[in-house]
Each structure stands twice: as C-alpha cells, then as structure tokens.
Design a protein around this motif. Structure first.
Motif, PDB file in Angstrom:
ATOM      1  N   ALA A 150       0.838  -1.206   0.000  1.00 38.26           N
ATOM      2  CA  ALA A 150       0.000   0.000   0.000  1.00 38.26           C
ATOM      3  C   ALA A 150       0.869   1.250   0.000  1.00 38.26           C
ATOM      4  CB  ALA A 150      -0.926  -0.001   1.212  1.00 38.26           C
ATOM      5  N   ALA A 151       1.922   1.255   0.831  1.00 38.84           N
ATOM      6  CA  ALA A 151       2.827   2.411   0.885  1.00 38.84           C
ATOM      7  C   ALA A 151       3.504   2.627  -0.466  1.00 38.84           C
ATOM      8  CB  ALA A 151       3.870   2.214   1.987  1.00 38.84           C
ATOM      9  N   PHE A 152       3.931   1.553  -1.100  1.00 44.49           N
ATOM     10  CA  PHE A 152       4.579   1.641  -2.410  1.00 44.49           C
ATOM     11  C   PHE A 152       3.646   2.316  -3.422  1.00 44.49           C
ATOM     12  CE2 PHE A 152       5.124  -0.280  -6.627  1.00 44.49           C
ATOM     13  CZ  PHE A 152       6.427   0.116  -6.911  1.00 44.49           C
ATOM     14  N   PHE A 153       2.385   1.874  -3.477  1.00 45.71           N
ATOM     15  CA  PHE A 153       1.439   2.454  -4.438  1.00 45.71           C
ATOM     16  C   PHE A 153       1.123   3.908  -4.105  1.00 45.71           C
ATOM     17  CE2 PHE A 153       0.416  -2.099  -5.314  1.00 45.71           C
ATOM     18  CZ  PHE A 153       0.851  -2.084  -6.631  1.00 45.71           C
ATOM     19  N   ALA A 161       6.481  11.048   1.462  1.00 45.38           N
ATOM     20  CA  ALA A 161       6.827   9.914   2.320  1.00 45.38           C
ATOM     21  C   ALA A 161       6.054   9.960   3.635  1.00 45.38           C
ATOM     22  CB  ALA A 161       8.328   9.883   2.573  1.00 45.38           C
ATOM     23  N   SER A 162       5.939  11.124   4.242  1.00 44.50           N
ATOM     24  CA  SER A 162       5.230  11.210   5.520  1.00 44.50           C
ATOM     25  C   SER A 162       3.731  10.936   5.340  1.00 44.50           C
ATOM     26  CB  SER A 162       5.458  12.575   6.177  1.00 44.50           C
ATOM     27  OG  SER A 162       5.013  13.613   5.334  1.00 44.50           O
ATOM     28  N   SER A 163       3.133  11.436   4.263  1.00 47.78           N
ATOM     29  CA  SER A 163       1.709  11.194   4.005  1.00 47.78           C
ATOM     30  C   SER A 163       1.446   9.722   3.703  1.00 47.78           C
ATOM     31  CB  SER A 163       1.213  12.045   2.843  1.00 47.78           C
ATOM     32  OG  SER A 163       1.306  13.410   3.154  1.00 47.78           O
ATOM     33  N   ALA A 164       2.333   9.106   2.926  1.00 51.60           N
ATOM     34  CA  ALA A 164       2.182   7.681   2.594  1.00 51.60           C
ATOM     35  C   ALA A 164       2.303   6.823   3.846  1.00 51.60           C
ATOM     36  CB  ALA A 164       3.220   7.257   1.562  1.00 51.60           C
ATOM     37  N   GLY A 169      -0.691   3.280   7.415  1.00 49.84           N
ATOM     38  CA  GLY A 169      -0.829   2.743   8.769  1.00 49.84           C
ATOM     39  C   GLY A 169       0.466   2.506   9.518  1.00 49.84           C
ATOM     40  N   TYR A 170       1.552   3.123   9.072  1.00 52.02           N
ATOM     41  CA  TYR A 170       2.821   2.999   9.796  1.00 52.02           C
ATOM     42  C   TYR A 170       2.841   3.960  10.975  1.00 52.02           C
ATOM     43  CZ  TYR A 170       4.791   0.122   6.095  1.00 52.02           C
ATOM     44  OH  TYR A 170       5.037  -0.899   5.209  1.00 52.02           O
ATOM     45  N   ALA A 171       3.597   3.617  12.006  1.00 48.74           N
ATOM     46  CA  ALA A 171       3.728   4.484  13.183  1.00 48.74           C
ATOM     47  C   ALA A 171       4.384   5.801  12.805  1.00 48.74           C
ATOM     48  CB  ALA A 171       4.531   3.781  14.270  1.00 48.74           C
ATOM     49  N   ASP A 172       5.354   5.733  11.880  1.00 48.22           N
ATOM     50  CA  ASP A 172       6.032   6.945  11.430  1.00 48.22           C
ATOM     51  C   ASP A 172       6.762   6.648  10.121  1.00 48.22           C
ATOM     52  OD1 ASP A 172       8.461   5.605  12.144  1.00 48.22           O
ATOM     53  OD2 ASP A 172       8.341   6.438  14.169  1.00 48.22           O
ATOM     54  N   GLN A 173       7.358   7.682   9.561  1.00 52.50           N
ATOM     55  CA  GLN A 173       8.042   7.554   8.278  1.00 52.50           C
ATOM     56  C   GLN A 173       9.252   6.629   8.373  1.00 52.50           C
ATOM     57  OE1 GLN A 173       8.777  11.301   6.335  1.00 52.50           O
ATOM     58  NE2 GLN A 173      10.449  10.454   5.123  1.00 52.50           N
ATOM     59  N   ALA A 174       9.963   6.658   9.489  1.00 54.90           N
ATOM     60  CA  ALA A 174      11.147   5.798   9.656  1.00 54.90           C
ATOM     61  C   ALA A 174      10.743   4.321   9.634  1.00 54.90           C
ATOM     62  CB  ALA A 174      11.864   6.142  10.954  1.00 54.90           C
ATOM     63  N   HIS A 175       9.613   4.006  10.255  1.00 56.16           N
ATOM     64  CA  HIS A 175       9.121   2.627  10.266  1.00 56.16           C
ATOM     65  C   HIS A 175       8.801   2.175   8.835  1.00 56.16           C
ATOM     66  CE1 HIS A 175       5.796  -0.367  11.681  1.00 56.16           C
ATOM     67  NE2 HIS A 175       6.928  -0.985  11.442  1.00 56.16           N
ATOM     68  N   PRO A 188      11.697   4.969   0.289  1.00 59.44           N
ATOM     69  CA  PRO A 188      10.671   5.853  -0.263  1.00 59.44           C
ATOM     70  C   PRO A 188      11.248   6.863  -1.258  1.00 59.44           C
ATOM     71  CG  PRO A 188      10.311   5.568   2.074  1.00 59.44           C
ATOM     72  CD  PRO A 188      11.627   4.910   1.752  1.00 59.44           C
ATOM     73  N   ALA A 189      12.423   7.400  -0.963  1.00 60.78           N
ATOM     74  CA  ALA A 189      13.044   8.372  -1.877  1.00 60.78           C
ATOM     75  C   ALA A 189      13.313   7.744  -3.239  1.00 60.78           C
ATOM     76  CB  ALA A 189      14.326   8.915  -1.270  1.00 60.78           C
ATOM     77  N   GLN A 190      13.755   6.505  -3.278  1.00 62.89           N
ATOM     78  CA  GLN A 190      14.012   5.825  -4.551  1.00 62.89           C
ATOM     79  C   GLN A 190      12.712   5.579  -5.315  1.00 62.89           C
ATOM     80  OE1 GLN A 190      16.082   2.532  -2.687  1.00 62.89           O
ATOM     81  NE2 GLN A 190      18.032   3.133  -3.635  1.00 62.89           N
TER      82      GLN A 190
END
Length: 198
Positions: A150-153, A161-164, A169-175, A188-190
């Motif tokens: 889901a995050a990939f799409f 990245a933060s919105s995705a 449903g991730y706790a944060d962007q680092a997760h 995410p940057a790639q």
C-alpha cells in the motif's frame, strides 16, 4: 536483473527460451525481495495466486522463499503428481479452471474472510495455525506485506513519504522506510524518484 518484492502470493511461471524449449516453475511466497534475471529473447508469462489459494492441500511453508523447477518434458510439466500441458498466455484462465476442477488448487474462502477481518468460527490460536498452514505465513507477516505494498502504491501516486506512511498505517516515516527497505529493497526516496523520472 530486477527485484521481485516480498509478497504473500505464490504462482506458476512459464518461460519459452530462445531455442523454443520450455520451463515451468512454482514460485513460493517470500518475506524477502528476490533478485531475478531475465534473458533477452526469452518469453515469460504466468499466474499469481492469492495467499488463500491452497496448493493441492499442501502447506506453502515448504516453498516459502523458494522457486521450484517443475520439470518440463516436451510440452508437459509435472504439478502435484499430474502432468499438464504448458499453457500459452491466452490460455491461462482456462488452465486455472482446470487446476480448480482437478483439485490441484483450492480457494479457502474462510481464510480469505479471516484475513479481511472476519475471525469468527475458530479460537485466535486455531486461526493462527490455520492461516499459517494455508498461506505459509502468519497473519502479522501478511499484514506487513500488504502495508508495504500500500505504501509503495501511495508513493507512486504522488504522496509524500510522511503522508504515505500515515495513510498506509505505519507508526512513522522511519518505520515505513525500514519496512520498504526490508521487503522491497528500496527506500521511499528511490520509489518517488523513479515515479518522477518515469
């Protein structure tokens, strides 16, 4: 060479090599991305099955992360003790119908419903064992794979990245970044950069 991301699906893949010989493979679900190689001039096609589709009553834990050569002789390959003709791309739907009719594959609708949140009928521990037997994975592992997909799409659709991370449903962007690196072998940057360049 290309990366096939980790996923809960399994499938049958076919190759017609440049010399016209055929290959058939059973591809198991995977918790890690796989590096695959394609050969110029070869033709590839296949079918991917959802996690709740059972292989002739066998546990998929035995093929987790594996690619199994099914052995082709002429135009025939062996699958669960039966011989099948290698289907052409246009004949995949009819081929899957034959596998269903033969009992070589079965859809476990109870597991499909359970993965979608309907957990009635069994105790939590029984569901846990049942899901692992049918899918080769735990419910938590499947949820992690679904969240990464889901995050990939979302990232490909233009989300930051933060919105995705929040939407998936991730706790944060680092997760999310750790998960995508582990399950897709990219950050995410790639993913965003490839979407912008594409």
């Amino acid at each position: 060479m290309y990366t096939d991301p980790a996923n809960e699906f399994w499938g049958l893949a076919f190759t017609r090599r440049k010399d016209s010989t055929l290959r058939a493979e059973l591809i198991g679900p995977s918790l890690q991305p796989r590096l695959l190689q394609s050969v110029k001039g070869d033709t590839y096609w296949g079918v991917e099955f959802r996690a709740h589709v059972v292989i002739g009553g066998a546990s998929k834990e035995n093929i987790l992360g594996e690619t199994v050569d099914l052995g082709v002789e002429g135009e025939l390959f062996n699958f669960l003790g039966r011989r099948y003709g290698v289907p052409e791309y246009e004949g995949l739907e009819a081929f899957v119908g034959r596998l269903l009719n033969d009992g070589a594959i079965t859809s476990r609708d109870d597991v499909s419903r359970s993965l979608a949140g309907d957990v009635g009928g069994y105790s939590p521990r029984s569901w846990q064992r049942h899901i692992r037997w049918v899918t080769g994975l735990s419910r938590k592992q499947i949820q992690q794979l679904e969240r990464a997909r889901a995050a990939f799409f979302l990232l490909q659709s233009g989300y930051s990245a933060s919105s995705a991370a929040a939407a998936a449903g991730y706790a944060d962007q680092a997760h999310m970044t750790r998960s995508l690196r582990l399950l897709r072998a990219e950050t995410p940057a790639q993913i965003i950069a490839r979407h912008i360049a594409g």
